[in-house]
Design an enzyme around this catalytic site. Sequence first.
Site, PDB file in Angstrom:
ATOM      1  N   HIS A 119      24.619 -13.368 -14.440  1.00 50.64           N
ATOM      2  CA  HIS A 119      24.650 -12.520 -13.213  1.00 50.64           C
ATOM      3  C   HIS A 119      25.060 -10.795 -13.794  1.00 50.64           C
ATOM      4  O   HIS A 119      25.270 -10.127 -12.792  1.00 50.64           O
ATOM      5  CB  HIS A 119      26.246 -12.867 -12.714  1.00 50.64           C
ATOM      6  CG  HIS A 119      26.041 -14.194 -11.877  1.00 50.64           C
ATOM      7  ND1 HIS A 119      26.029 -15.472 -12.418  1.00 50.64           N
ATOM      8  CD2 HIS A 119      25.673 -14.202 -10.267  1.00 50.64           C
ATOM      9  CE1 HIS A 119      25.931 -16.292 -11.343  1.00 50.64           C
ATOM     10  NE2 HIS A 119      25.635 -15.692 -10.441  1.00 50.64           N
ATOM     11  N   GLU A 157      14.317 -18.354  -3.385  1.00 51.98           N
ATOM     12  CA  GLU A 157      13.661 -16.839  -3.340  1.00 51.98           C
ATOM     13  C   GLU A 157      12.453 -16.613  -3.458  1.00 51.98           C
ATOM     14  O   GLU A 157      11.828 -15.727  -2.925  1.00 51.98           O
ATOM     15  CB  GLU A 157      14.240 -16.309  -4.724  1.00 51.98           C
ATOM     16  CG  GLU A 157      15.750 -15.899  -4.815  1.00 51.98           C
ATOM     17  CD  GLU A 157      16.895 -17.024  -4.996  1.00 51.98           C
ATOM     18  OE1 GLU A 157      16.196 -18.091  -5.375  1.00 51.98           O
ATOM     19  OE2 GLU A 157      17.946 -16.974  -4.914  1.00 51.98           O
TER      20      GLU A 157
END
Lengths: 409, 436
Positions: free
Chosen positions: A212, A143
């Site tokens: 998450h 990322e």
Amino acid sequence: MAVVFQAIGAATALSSANVFDSKRIQFSYGRSLSERKASICAVRSDGMLYSGSSPRGRKPEPLISNAVATKAEGSTASAASKPGHELLLYEALREGLEEEMARDPTVCVIGEDVGHYGGSYKVTRGLAEKYGDLRVLDTPIAENSFTGMAIGAAMTGLRPIVEGMNMGFLLLAFNQISNNCGMLHYTSGGQFTIPVVIRGPGGVGRQLGAEHSQRLESYFQSIPGIQLVACSTPYNAKGLMKAAIRSENPVILFEHVLLYNLKERIPDEEYVLNLEEAEMVRPGEHVTILTYSRMRYHVMQATKMLVNKGYDPEVIDIRSLKPFDLYTIGNSVKKTHRVLIVEECMRTGGIGASLTAAINENFHDYLDAPIVCLSSQDVPTPYAGTLEEWTVVQPPQIVTAVEQLCQLQ
Amino acid sequence: MASTFSTPATKLIQPPSLNFSPTPTTNRTSRSPIKSLFHPLKNHNHKLRLNKCNSAPSHGQSTTVVAVSDTVKKPKSTPTLPNLLITKEEGLELYEDMILGRYFEDMCAQMYYRGKMFGFVHLYNGQEAVSTGFIKLLKQQDSVVSTYRDHVHALSKGVPARAVMSELFGRTTGCCRGQGGSMHMFSKEHNLLGGFAFIGEGIPVATGAAFTSKYRREVLKEDDCDHVSVAFFGDGTANNGQFFECLNMAALWKLPIVFVVENNLWAIGMSHLRATSVPEIWKKGPAFGMPGVHVDGMDVLKVREVAKEAINRARRGEGPTLVECETYRFRGHSLADPDELRDPSEKSHYATRDPITALKKYMFDNNLVSEAELKAIEKKIDELVEEAVEFADSSPHPPRTQLLENVFADPRGFGIGPDGKYRCEDPKFTEGTAHV
């Protein structure tokens, strides 16, 4: 039930619903209602009068009041009456994305599984087949580096859209987002623009676990040089996506995992929304409820209950998390004099905290009561369904908060 | 003095799939990991550094620099007609660039101690060969990304010395309007993409610039777009995740980028050998599928030969290259660093391998230039740097009105104020006093 209040000047560490001193209750329920009933006659932004006492249990109509139509006429009611087409929120995002990619060949998508897989939430499905593997780039799991790569590409002329498979993964890209994305336009003395869009799903889902279920808007809001927007309906999802892509500023677009399958009818013609404006969801008189993303739906559920009880809340979806649309918010505060903020963000240092400070600073004189802020608990989101439910704000809590707020002097 | 040109400079390990002829690798004996300080004059088993500087100078013979794509030439034992690597014009250009870098950095040190610039200033003395060797081969449209040690990269890329000096003084005439400072040199005109304070965060940006080049060629169908991007960074960065992630992506998509490691053996006070499990950084290239080249970074001609091939490789679309330049910084990490940790014998060893002196010697030995010509260049650069200081000194400080500019490319990003107007329309905004 544990409710999180952020009332300025009120006691902290509230654990029960009976918080307020009974001496402060001036109006009884019935009297206030009759006084109010006579005075309710709100004008909606499209010019139609309506009586506030009628139950407004229907779901919010997509008001076009803040749309910036690209054909240079600010059509409001007309767009709502055109047929349009129905689609789901993720399809609306894709439609916006596709229209922008067709319009400008420098628009590209970079992210994990955006190409062949079509996006983990199917937002980019079909785009790689149409535009090729370089324009819809499947990246390795890096990322920080691919966000940096998108920034470098933006500096040299492209307009990339970075997809975080889950917003939480962008924590790994924080170095690039804070240092480069936010700052390079400034430290280069204005020489380089970074027209990048960083988007992805965040928020608390259905038992996805702590990592998450993160809400990163609070972490990003201090970074100078970026704009944060949150979409909540297919209509504003498409409009904000297009606006974000066209903007010369770096924009972070927050989507919500649970909202991808919302269905709505949106206009056929092209429209782009304004990144800095808030959306008036339901005009009202008694209290201003400020919300964004998924909590908008909890608020609207609560509104159904509140209307049945005789309240008339004004609901605003702030949409722009950074900067705040203080004009729309301010006008509402000046009208209702009471503010309730309902958000999914953490209580500490979240968007609600900033909004509370901003409203207090700018509109203190107009407030009849301390601002109440309902946020998620400051806990890592538990896996167990029951615990998860108590982590976020639920409609009954909103109803209680409005009731108490309206009873205050 | 030091005959930096007499030894084979490059060692090349290729991944098997590429069709460069593999060179015989020298026997790299293992370094003792316990040794924290490098002693080049002791222990000849340290092959990390070319330590043949004590041998007698060769007779003005040609260098045995090997380009990446050629087989290693054996060093010539008898001098024949010199096989010169540069023409006179090129030699003068390289010399001028290195002298500019050196004089400029020396002037920076002076100005810093006189209180004209503040903060963290990292000087490049001793490493000029790398900057000059690479950047002088680039076109204007090629991109360069650097770290905080970026003054000389900016100068080599073509940013005027007065713009860099003004930036260091924090004046509004600086290349970044005084908003960036020593560690954030940017130039859109010269495609210098910065100037980054955190190590490693520039490498993805360079990868992005290379991605744009490939995108332009393949998606936008600009067939003549062969822009290359060069990323400079240090030995400390070679242990950072972003480095490895970008090596992977660049090799995966065959991006036109050259990764240049300026291995000066020290990351502030951390010796490279103490920080790295496998100190040969060039070995990390083949692990990701790209050639890893090792070159003597104190020798501008050797660097230039390697750079030529790496840049051409990228331009042809064959993908990235990792080049490790062994070099040394004569000064401390920054002007605030007392530089007490490094061994004085190490420093004096490298002082004898000054790249500028080496180039001078090469040019004299091959009768390329005369003393007078070099003196003329030195004088010219002296004046240029003096003029840059004068310009910077007389430039205005940024006014308050500049405070809120350039935060956003589109200043509507500051939002809508309570009065319904955009904040940027508030007159106080342009005065720099608006509350945003």
